[in-house]
Structures are given as C-alpha cells and as structure tokens.
Design an enzyme around this catalytic site. Sequence first.
Site, mmCIF file in Angstrom:
data_model
loop_
_atom_site.group_PDB
_atom_site.id
_atom_site.type_symbol
_atom_site.label_atom_id
_atom_site.label_comp_id
_atom_site.label_asym_id
_atom_site.label_seq_id
_atom_site.Cartn_x
_atom_site.Cartn_y
_atom_site.Cartn_z
ATOM 1 C CB SER A 1 -0.928 -0.012 1.219
ATOM 2 O OG SER A 1 -0.196 -0.194 2.405
ATOM 3 C CD GLU B 1 1.084 7.725 5.138
ATOM 4 O OE1 GLU B 1 0.817 6.660 5.720
ATOM 5 O OE2 GLU B 1 1.634 8.700 5.689
ATOM 6 C CB THR C 1 -1.236 12.245 5.502
ATOM 7 O OG1 THR C 1 -0.838 13.342 4.690
ATOM 8 C CG2 THR C 1 -0.305 11.063 5.302
ATOM 9 C CG ASP D 1 1.848 14.993 16.174
ATOM 10 O OD1 ASP D 1 1.964 14.178 17.113
ATOM 11 O OD2 ASP D 1 2.315 14.813 15.049
ATOM 12 C CG PHE E 1 9.751 12.995 11.475
ATOM 13 C CD1 PHE E 1 8.869 13.824 12.149
ATOM 14 C CD2 PHE E 1 9.257 11.811 10.945
ATOM 15 C CE1 PHE E 1 7.536 13.497 12.296
ATOM 16 C CE2 PHE E 1 7.921 11.465 11.083
ATOM 17 C CZ PHE E 1 7.065 12.307 11.758
ATOM 18 C CG HIS F 1 1.547 1.928 4.604
ATOM 19 N ND1 HIS F 1 0.394 2.064 3.857
ATOM 20 C CD2 HIS F 1 1.819 3.170 5.078
ATOM 21 C CE1 HIS F 1 -0.022 3.319 3.890
ATOM 22 N NE2 HIS F 1 0.824 4.017 4.619
HETATM 23 P P1 FAD Z 1 -3.092 7.552 20.001
HETATM 24 O O1 FAD Z 1 -3.200 6.144 19.541
HETATM 25 O O2 FAD Z 1 -4.317 8.219 20.514
HETATM 26 O O3 FAD Z 1 -1.934 7.573 21.096
HETATM 27 C C1 FAD Z 1 -1.348 8.779 21.529
HETATM 28 C C2 FAD Z 1 -0.789 8.596 22.932
HETATM 29 O O4 FAD Z 1 -1.860 8.482 23.866
HETATM 30 C C3 FAD Z 1 0.037 7.324 23.113
HETATM 31 O O5 FAD Z 1 1.044 7.594 24.048
HETATM 32 C C4 FAD Z 1 -0.951 6.326 23.662
HETATM 33 O O6 FAD Z 1 -0.319 5.299 24.427
HETATM 34 C C5 FAD Z 1 -1.839 7.216 24.524
HETATM 35 N N1 FAD Z 1 -3.247 6.726 24.510
HETATM 36 C C6 FAD Z 1 -3.970 6.441 23.408
HETATM 37 N N2 FAD Z 1 -5.234 6.063 23.737
HETATM 38 C C7 FAD Z 1 -5.280 6.098 25.070
HETATM 39 C C8 FAD Z 1 -6.308 5.826 25.994
HETATM 40 N N3 FAD Z 1 -7.537 5.446 25.583
HETATM 41 N N4 FAD Z 1 -6.029 5.979 27.308
HETATM 42 C C9 FAD Z 1 -4.803 6.368 27.706
HETATM 43 N N5 FAD Z 1 -3.767 6.653 26.875
HETATM 44 C C10 FAD Z 1 -4.014 6.519 25.569
HETATM 45 N N6 FAD Z 1 -0.563 12.641 11.888
HETATM 46 C C11 FAD Z 1 -1.319 13.555 11.221
HETATM 47 O O7 FAD Z 1 -1.442 14.705 11.673
HETATM 48 N N7 FAD Z 1 -1.922 13.226 10.029
HETATM 49 C C12 FAD Z 1 -1.835 11.995 9.486
HETATM 50 O O8 FAD Z 1 -2.400 11.727 8.429
HETATM 51 C C13 FAD Z 1 -1.045 10.998 10.176
HETATM 52 N N8 FAD Z 1 -0.909 9.745 9.692
HETATM 53 C C14 FAD Z 1 -0.208 8.804 10.401
HETATM 54 C C15 FAD Z 1 -0.146 7.489 9.923
HETATM 55 C C16 FAD Z 1 0.541 6.508 10.625
HETATM 56 C C17 FAD Z 1 0.595 5.101 10.087
HETATM 57 C C18 FAD Z 1 1.213 6.851 11.848
HETATM 58 C C19 FAD Z 1 1.985 5.808 12.592
HETATM 59 C C20 FAD Z 1 1.153 8.152 12.330
HETATM 60 C C21 FAD Z 1 0.435 9.141 11.620
HETATM 61 N N9 FAD Z 1 0.314 10.450 12.096
HETATM 62 C C22 FAD Z 1 -0.428 11.382 11.395
HETATM 63 C C23 FAD Z 1 1.010 10.847 13.324
HETATM 64 C C24 FAD Z 1 0.093 10.716 14.561
HETATM 65 O O9 FAD Z 1 -0.993 11.584 14.462
HETATM 66 C C25 FAD Z 1 0.973 11.062 15.785
HETATM 67 O O10 FAD Z 1 1.945 10.079 15.986
HETATM 68 C C26 FAD Z 1 0.188 11.372 17.054
HETATM 69 O O11 FAD Z 1 1.097 11.932 18.000
HETATM 70 C C27 FAD Z 1 -0.461 10.160 17.706
HETATM 71 O O12 FAD Z 1 -1.549 9.729 17.018
HETATM 72 P P2 FAD Z 1 -2.141 8.243 17.326
HETATM 73 O O13 FAD Z 1 -3.393 8.055 16.567
HETATM 74 O O14 FAD Z 1 -1.064 7.275 17.145
HETATM 75 O O15 FAD Z 1 -2.472 8.468 18.878
#
Ligand code: FAD
Length: 284
Positions: free
Chosen positions: A9, A11, A42, A103, A209, A259
């Site tokens: 896939s 991105e 993204t 973020d 990064f 990916h």
């Molecule tokens: P989460 O999964 O919510 O986790 C964030 C933090 O909170 C972690 O430390 C986790 O352990 C903690 N946490 C999560 N859920 C809970 C809970 N229920 N209770 C307690 N703690 C919790 N960023 C963008 O802005 N745009 C994009 O399109 C984008 N695409 C991405 C694609 C991939 C494959 C990846 C790996 C990252 C991408 N990111 C993107 C970056 C991402 O948004 C950042 O890494 C962000 O800081 C965390 O998002 P997450 O969804 O992983 O967070």
Amino acid sequence: MISKKINVSFEFFPPKNEESITSLWTNIKRLEPLEPKFISVTYGAGGSTRDYTHTLVKEIKKNTSLVPAAHLTCIGTSKNEIEAIAEDYWISGIKHIVALRGDKRDEGEKEFSDFTYATDLIKVLKKKFDFEITVSAYPEMHPDSSSMSQEYDVLKKKIDLGASKAITQFFFDVNCYFDFIDGALKRGINIPIIPGILPVTNCKRTLDFASKMNCKMPKSLIDMFDGLDSDPETRKLVATTIVYDQCRKLIEGNVRDFHFYTLNRADLSFAICHILGIRTLGKN
Ligand code: FAD
C-alpha cells in the site's frame, strides 16, 4: 526477484500548490498498475490541505482503479465536524479510514477538542458507519507513552473498538518490528500490523523527525549518506539499497504486507516493488 506474494500500500500527502498537485497525480498514476491493496492520504495539521485530503481521496476513488483510505485526525476537532466528514466519506463510497489522534499543539497552548485519543475517534466513527478502521502502531513506543505495555493496551483497545489493521511508524531496525509483533502475539493481538517503510532520501530531515518520534537511526545507515548532501541522485540509489535490505529481512521473517511512505514520489517505491517481484506486466 522475490517470488512470494507480496502486498503493498502507498501513502501520499495533500500538496500545497497547483504544481505539486500535477506531479502528485503523475506519481499516483505511476504506482496504480502495481495494484496496491489501498492508497492512503494523510490529513494535515489544519488549514487548506485538510480540505484537499477530502477532495483527493474522493478523486482517487472516482478517477482511478485504486482503493483510497482517508487518514483522519481528531485532536482539536469537534464531534460535529468529525461526524460531517464521516458522513461525506461514507456517501462518497470511501469506507476505509486511518483513524488517528494527530499531534497536540505546543505545551501551554489551549485548544478546544471533543477528542483526546484515537480511541475516541474510532468510537464516534464506528457508531455512525461500519468503516474499515486502520490505526497506528509504534514498535519503538510513541513519545507520549510511558511503557511498551501501555502501547499494547492502547492497540488492544483500538481493536476492541473495531480496528482491523495497524500500520507502524517507520523504523530501521527490523528486530524492533519483530520484537513488537512477538509482544503483540503474546498479548493476543493478532490483527495485521503492517510495517511502515520510509525510503530515506534526506538523511538530516529524517534524523530530526526520527528523534522526535523515538525511532532509532543506526549509525551505519547515517554513514551511508555521508558526503552526499549535494548529490540527490546517489542518495536515491543508497535509499533503494537500504529499503530493499530492510524489506528482504522482513520477508525472511514472513512479512508479506508493506506500507510505503512515498513522500509523494513514486520512483523509489516503484523500484523497490519491482525488485520485490511486484510487476506491472505491461500495464503502464
Ligand atoms: P493515540 O493512539 O491516541 O496515542 C497517543 C498517545 O496516547 C500514546 O502515548 C498512547 O499510548 C496514549 N493513549 C492512546 N489512547 C489512550 C487511551 N484510551 N487511554 C490512555 N492513553 C491513551 N498525523 C497527522 O497529523 N496526520 C496523518 O495523516 C497521520 N498519519 C499517520 C499514519 C501513521 C501510520 C502513523 C503511525 C502516524 C500518523 N500520524 C499522522 C502521526 C500521529 O498523528 C501522531 O503520531 C500522534 O502523536 C499520535 O496519534 P495516534 O493516533 O497514534 O495516537
């Protein structure tokens, strides 16, 4: 050539200007004949590129044979806004969402948000429509996490809420990925966790990064780019070698899905897919 069946896939990110939009389409079209499982777009940290994510995802669906997946972040967003986006995607036939937190702004900066974590977003999306949900995973731990077990707990929570796949943050040490998968299996996590592969062409930017995201860059890899700052062509050749080596080791460990973070450039991903045996068979 590697003969085992490999799935890929790709991105892309929404570009900021007209010229880059034209080049983006050239790159998407170049990868289309490789028949990726999906291509994802993204979602930026606010502003016009966010709107362009929606447009691009829908245009990919309408104008190509590709299956698009829309990234969606929730931090700083209202529930109404997310529900409106979800509805628009669903009625446009976009049924695969990469659900993310996004973020946070800098420390001290306050912002309104109906959401705290990606899990909150998955809840809202799944309540509205039966989207296919892909989520993030961090083999080297997200910088906000306090332990690997938190990392696994969160992934488990996402699966319980309906996530069916994860894509990892990029990494360079394949052992980190394998250790992560072992830990996941031990905890009963058995959804596909697809390695996110980043072909590095700008070593300095990637280092920067990577250090923010907790990803280790081995010294041997950094050394390979030494003296190539003003030689982009050689950097590309080096990048292809590194990624091929990484993919080969992952395939030896039975990985079949990859990916690619294309950075909107098809050339490296195309070359690596070709070496991995994913051929266009005269389709382009
Ligand atoms: P989460 O999964 O919510 O986790 C964030 C933090 O909170 C972690 O430390 C986790 O352990 C903690 N946490 C999560 N859920 C809970 C809970 N229920 N209770 C307690 N703690 C919790 N960023 C963008 O802005 N745009 C994009 O399109 C984008 N695409 C991405 C694609 C991939 C494959 C990846 C790996 C990252 C991408 N990111 C993107 C970056 C991402 O948004 C950042 O890494 C962000 O800081 C965390 O998002 P997450 O969804 O992983 O967070």
